[in-house]
Design an enzyme around this catalytic site. Structure first.
Site, PDB file in Angstrom:
ATOM      1  N   LYS A  47      60.148 101.938  -5.884  1.00 26.82           N
ATOM      2  CA  LYS A  47      59.050 101.268  -5.167  1.00 26.82           C
ATOM      3  C   LYS A  47      57.852 102.215  -5.054  1.00 26.82           C
ATOM      4  O   LYS A  47      56.711 101.822  -5.297  1.00 26.82           O
ATOM      5  CB  LYS A  47      59.530 100.854  -3.781  1.00 26.82           C
ATOM      6  CG  LYS A  47      58.441 100.663  -2.751  1.00 26.82           C
ATOM      7  CD  LYS A  47      58.969 100.297  -1.393  1.00 26.82           C
ATOM      8  CE  LYS A  47      59.181 101.457  -0.474  1.00 26.82           C
ATOM      9  NZ  LYS A  47      58.002 101.992   0.192  1.00 26.82           N
ATOM     10  N   ASN A  48      58.114 103.484  -4.725  1.00 28.17           N
ATOM     11  CA  ASN A  48      57.016 104.425  -4.442  1.00 28.17           C
ATOM     12  C   ASN A  48      56.358 104.979  -5.695  1.00 28.17           C
ATOM     13  O   ASN A  48      55.408 105.755  -5.600  1.00 28.17           O
ATOM     14  CB  ASN A  48      57.498 105.551  -3.522  1.00 28.17           C
ATOM     15  CG  ASN A  48      57.753 105.022  -2.126  1.00 28.17           C
ATOM     16  OD1 ASN A  48      57.417 103.872  -1.809  1.00 28.17           O
ATOM     17  ND2 ASN A  48      58.387 105.820  -1.289  1.00 28.17           N
TER      18      ASN A  48
ATOM     19  N   CYS B  49      52.508 103.277  12.341  1.00 30.25           N
ATOM     20  CA  CYS B  49      53.705 102.479  12.021  1.00 30.25           C
ATOM     21  C   CYS B  49      54.843 103.113  12.800  1.00 30.25           C
ATOM     22  O   CYS B  49      54.674 104.110  13.494  1.00 30.25           O
ATOM     23  CB  CYS B  49      53.958 102.455  10.522  1.00 30.25           C
ATOM     24  SG  CYS B  49      54.739 103.922   9.927  1.00 30.25           S
TER      25      CYS B  49
ATOM     26  N   ASP C 127      62.699 110.576   3.366  1.00 31.05           N
ATOM     27  CA  ASP C 127      63.164 109.186   3.195  1.00 31.05           C
ATOM     28  C   ASP C 127      64.678 109.088   3.103  1.00 31.05           C
ATOM     29  O   ASP C 127      65.214 107.983   3.066  1.00 31.05           O
ATOM     30  CB  ASP C 127      62.539 108.574   1.937  1.00 31.05           C
ATOM     31  CG  ASP C 127      61.059 108.329   2.115  1.00 31.05           C
ATOM     32  OD1 ASP C 127      60.385 108.019   1.126  1.00 31.05           O
ATOM     33  OD2 ASP C 127      60.569 108.477   3.256  1.00 31.05           O
TER      34      ASP C 127
ATOM     35  N   ARG D 234      61.839  95.484   2.212  1.00 33.16           N
ATOM     36  CA  ARG D 234      60.605  96.085   1.687  1.00 33.16           C
ATOM     37  C   ARG D 234      60.895  97.047   0.558  1.00 33.16           C
ATOM     38  O   ARG D 234      60.063  97.278  -0.311  1.00 33.16           O
ATOM     39  CB  ARG D 234      59.873  96.851   2.800  1.00 33.16           C
ATOM     40  CG  ARG D 234      59.339  95.980   3.886  1.00 33.16           C
ATOM     41  CD  ARG D 234      58.453  96.764   4.805  1.00 33.16           C
ATOM     42  NE  ARG D 234      57.439  97.498   4.025  1.00 33.16           N
ATOM     43  CZ  ARG D 234      56.550  98.308   4.576  1.00 33.16           C
ATOM     44  NH1 ARG D 234      56.554  98.504   5.877  1.00 33.16           N
ATOM     45  NH2 ARG D 234      55.664  98.921   3.829  1.00 33.16           N
TER      46      ARG D 234
HETATM   47  C1  EPZ Z   1      54.740 108.536   1.066  1.00 34.04           C
HETATM   48  O1  EPZ Z   1      54.044 108.131   2.230  1.00 34.04           O
HETATM   49  C2  EPZ Z   1      55.864 107.535   0.885  1.00 34.04           C
HETATM   50  N1  EPZ Z   1      55.299 106.197   0.671  1.00 34.04           N
HETATM   51  C3  EPZ Z   1      56.759 107.540   2.122  1.00 34.04           C
HETATM   52  O2  EPZ Z   1      57.842 106.655   1.870  1.00 34.04           O
HETATM   53  C4  EPZ Z   1      57.312 108.936   2.301  1.00 34.04           C
HETATM   54  O3  EPZ Z   1      58.088 108.978   3.488  1.00 34.04           O
HETATM   55  C5  EPZ Z   1      56.159 109.941   2.411  1.00 34.04           C
HETATM   56  O4  EPZ Z   1      55.307 109.832   1.247  1.00 34.04           O
HETATM   57  C6  EPZ Z   1      56.648 111.383   2.500  1.00 34.04           C
HETATM   58  O5  EPZ Z   1      57.418 111.682   1.392  1.00 34.04           O
HETATM   59  C7  EPZ Z   1      54.818 105.885  -0.555  1.00 34.04           C
HETATM   60  O6  EPZ Z   1      54.824 106.684  -1.472  1.00 34.04           O
HETATM   61  C8  EPZ Z   1      54.266 104.504  -0.712  1.00 34.04           C
HETATM   62  P1  EPZ Z   1      52.310 111.513   3.235  1.00 34.04           P
HETATM   63  P2  EPZ Z   1      52.625 108.822   2.582  1.00 34.04           P
HETATM   64  O7  EPZ Z   1      50.861 111.230   3.091  1.00 34.04           O
HETATM   65  O8  EPZ Z   1      51.927 109.208   1.335  1.00 34.04           O
HETATM   66  C9  EPZ Z   1      50.408 113.312   7.168  1.00 34.04           C
HETATM   67  C10 EPZ Z   1      59.356 104.948   2.350  1.00 34.04           C
HETATM   68  O9  EPZ Z   1      60.269 104.939   3.175  1.00 34.04           O
HETATM   69  N2  EPZ Z   1      49.113 112.861   6.618  1.00 34.04           N
HETATM   70  O10 EPZ Z   1      52.967 112.392   2.224  1.00 34.04           O
HETATM   71  O11 EPZ Z   1      51.945 107.952   3.543  1.00 34.04           O
HETATM   72  C11 EPZ Z   1      51.338 112.156   7.504  1.00 34.04           C
HETATM   73  O12 EPZ Z   1      51.065 111.649   8.808  1.00 34.04           O
HETATM   74  C12 EPZ Z   1      58.007 105.508   2.728  1.00 34.04           C
HETATM   75  O13 EPZ Z   1      59.464 104.572   1.156  1.00 34.04           O
HETATM   76  C13 EPZ Z   1      47.939 113.189   7.282  1.00 34.04           C
HETATM   77  O14 EPZ Z   1      47.968 113.838   8.330  1.00 34.04           O
HETATM   78  O15 EPZ Z   1      53.091 110.142   3.313  1.00 34.04           O
HETATM   79  C14 EPZ Z   1      52.710 112.795   7.417  1.00 34.04           C
HETATM   80  O16 EPZ Z   1      52.993 113.454   8.628  1.00 34.04           O
HETATM   81  C15 EPZ Z   1      57.939 105.838   4.213  1.00 34.04           C
HETATM   82  N3  EPZ Z   1      46.752 112.759   6.780  1.00 34.04           N
HETATM   83  C16 EPZ Z   1      52.537 113.821   6.300  1.00 34.04           C
HETATM   84  O17 EPZ Z   1      51.124 114.024   6.164  1.00 34.04           O
HETATM   85  C17 EPZ Z   1      46.667 112.043   5.610  1.00 34.04           C
HETATM   86  O18 EPZ Z   1      45.551 111.695   5.177  1.00 34.04           O
HETATM   87  C18 EPZ Z   1      53.078 113.366   4.948  1.00 34.04           C
HETATM   88  O19 EPZ Z   1      52.563 112.074   4.714  1.00 34.04           O
HETATM   89  C19 EPZ Z   1      47.873 111.720   4.938  1.00 34.04           C
HETATM   90  C20 EPZ Z   1      49.082 112.151   5.456  1.00 34.04           C
END
Ligand code: EPZ
Length: 437
Positions: A22-23, A120, A313, A405
């Site tokens: 999915k990702n 979320c 995850d 999802r």
């Molecule tokens: C991706 O989310 C995945 N989703 C998530 O999978 C996964 O848990 C996550 O990466 C971490 O591996 C998809 O790829 C669609 P991040 P993403 O930006 O990109 C902070 C699932 O279960 N952050 O790597 O949204 C954020 O709050 C989902 O399949 C900022 O502060 O995660 C987090 O603490 C859930 N500012 C950390 O970085 C930003 O602009 C990592 O988030 C972006 C992120």
């Protein structure tokens, strides 16, 4: 609202086939916005987030065919004309990764209007790093009424321009968003402190097939030479490493013998290493992992980290495993600030878990008993399914739309290896809404 009913106690035996990731599919679908030619993606998982993305792209004016025929899980996307380069709150609030369209839209159309995702269940999940990166590429960004508006600067040829970007912290979709935008920027972009997840490398493989010039995807430094135009391409999505990890834990937890087929073990190194620490026995082939749950489970501490570390995850699923392991496991969640929603539901099933900030202390070896439980997010739901597979009695999991999802046909796949699982609609008569509700 659908529920899953699972009777625990059966060791899982046989082969389960892993779907596309999915990702990886989500950013690859967004990448189709970068060209006016058709992009064909194969091995697309039949999950809710893909349908949401189809709606999102169609609302912008892209033509999106999506078919799950026996032979192919395929989508063909043609963003020939994009009448409305927007992502509405209605859609973004159901799937925050809709923000992946921000970079492609501003790069392709010179403007984008995307709803801020809002928080979320697992955390605030801001997109400030996406925005900072796009501003480094010359985008003008304003935020009002809950929307981000990004435009290119007419004084600079209405085109993004290459730049040096260093991410303040590692972000998966932030890396992907910027990578897509940089492919059409004028000049070279060097991105540092990038996410190294396999899904980033898969996106880059598609973009390069579309004519982009990307080097270093999958490492922390990615170089992109901007091009004037991208063309269509055909690409097969990589297998889902989180689905594979989930089924490997299911085989171990139930004391079964499961062949997890069609996965890429090279993406599972940290997961397999941690499971080996707990005594889980596996044998690895080129595209499959066989898990044999005939060994007693031992506790092992866990730190979730960015790839290639143990993925956040898989944290909820690992927690379910440690409830049955002898000894105490300390699980530290380093990526998201609120990703222990599954813990209290596991406690209701008999687990012994104490939460202290970002740490969960799991005292294992506690038999689990069936209960009516509530899914709160995608991976928490998976954790409850795993617990139900070993709980004594019949567990009812509500709000399984979270599970839908990201897991394709999970009940068929589990039934196929001997689980007693069925999906039902409302099994309790609707209660009259009392004032307290
Ligand atoms: C991706 O989310 C995945 N989703 C998530 O999978 C996964 O848990 C996550 O990466 C971490 O591996 C998809 O790829 C669609 P991040 P993403 O930006 O990109 C902070 C699932 O279960 N952050 O790597 O949204 C954020 O709050 C989902 O399949 C900022 O502060 O995660 C987090 O603490 C859930 N500012 C950390 O970085 C930003 O602009 C990592 O988030 C972006 C992120």
């Amino acid at each position: 609202m659908d529920k899953l009913v699972i009777r625990g106690g059966n060791p899982l035996l046989g082969t389960v086939r892993i779907s596309g990731a999915k990702n990886a599919a989500l950013p690859c679908m967004a990448a189709a916005l970068l060209t006016d030619e058709p992009v064909i993606l194969e091995n697309i998982p039949q999950v809710r987030d893909i349908e949401t993305t189809r709606k999102l792209l169609a609302a912008m004016g892209a033509e999106v065919e999506l078919g799950y025929g026996r032979a192919h899980h395929r989508t063909t996307i043609c963003a020939h004309t994009l009448a409305a380069p927007e992502a509405s709150y209605e859609l973004v609030k159901t799937m925050r990764s809709s923000t992946l369209v921000l970079g492609p839209l501003v790069a392709r159309c010179g403007r984008a209007r995307v709803s801020l995702p809002g928080g979320c269940a697992i955390g605030a999940r801001p997109i400030d790093l996406h925005i900072k990166g796009l501003e480094r590429l010359g985008a003008k960004i304003t935020q009002e009424h809950g929307y981000v508006e990004a435009t290119t600067d007419p004084l600079k040829g209405d085109r993004l321009r290459g730049a040096e970007v260093v991410f303040d912290r590692i972000t998966v979709t932030g890396t992907e968003d910027l990578l897509m935008a940089a492919t059409l920027a004028d000049g070279e972009t060097v991105m540092q402190n990038c996410a190294r997840e396999p899904e980033v490398a898969d996106l880059a493989a598609l973009l390069n097939a579309m004519g982009a010039k990307i080097q270093g995807a999958g490492t922390s430094t990615i170089r992109v030479k901007g091009v004037a135009k991208l063309h269509g391409a055909r690409h097969r999505i990589i297998p889902d490493r989180i689905e594979a990890g989930t089924f490997i834990i299911a085989g171990a937890l139930t004391g079964g013998d499961v062949n997890v087929a069609g996965c890429d073990p090279a993406h599972l190194t940290a997961i397999l290493q941690k499971l080996a620490e707990t005594g889980v026995k596996t044998s690895v082939k080129a595209d499959s992992v066989r898990v044999m749950g005939d060994q007693p489970l031992a506790a092992a501490d866990l730190n979730t980290e960015e790839y290639p570390g143990f993925p956040t995850d898989m944290q909820a699923q690992y927690m379910a495993l440690t409830t049955q392991a002898a000894g105490t496991s300390i699980i530290t969640e380093n990526i998201f600030e609120n990703r222990f929603m599954h813990a209290q539901e596991l406690v209701r099933m008999g687990a012994n878990i104490k939460i202290e900030g970002r740490r969960a202390i799991v005292r294992g070896g506690t038999p689990l008993s069936a209960a009516a439980v509530l899914a709160s997010d995608l991976r928490a739901s998976a954790s409850l399914v795993l617990a139900a597979l070993v709980a004594d009695g019949e567990t009812i999991i509500d709000r399984v739309y979270h599970l839908d999802r990201g897991y394709e046909n999970i009940e068929e796949k589990l039934k196929g290896v001997g689980a007693e699982i069925r999906r039902v609609g409302n099994i309790f008569p609707k209660r009259a809404a009392s004032p307290a509700q």
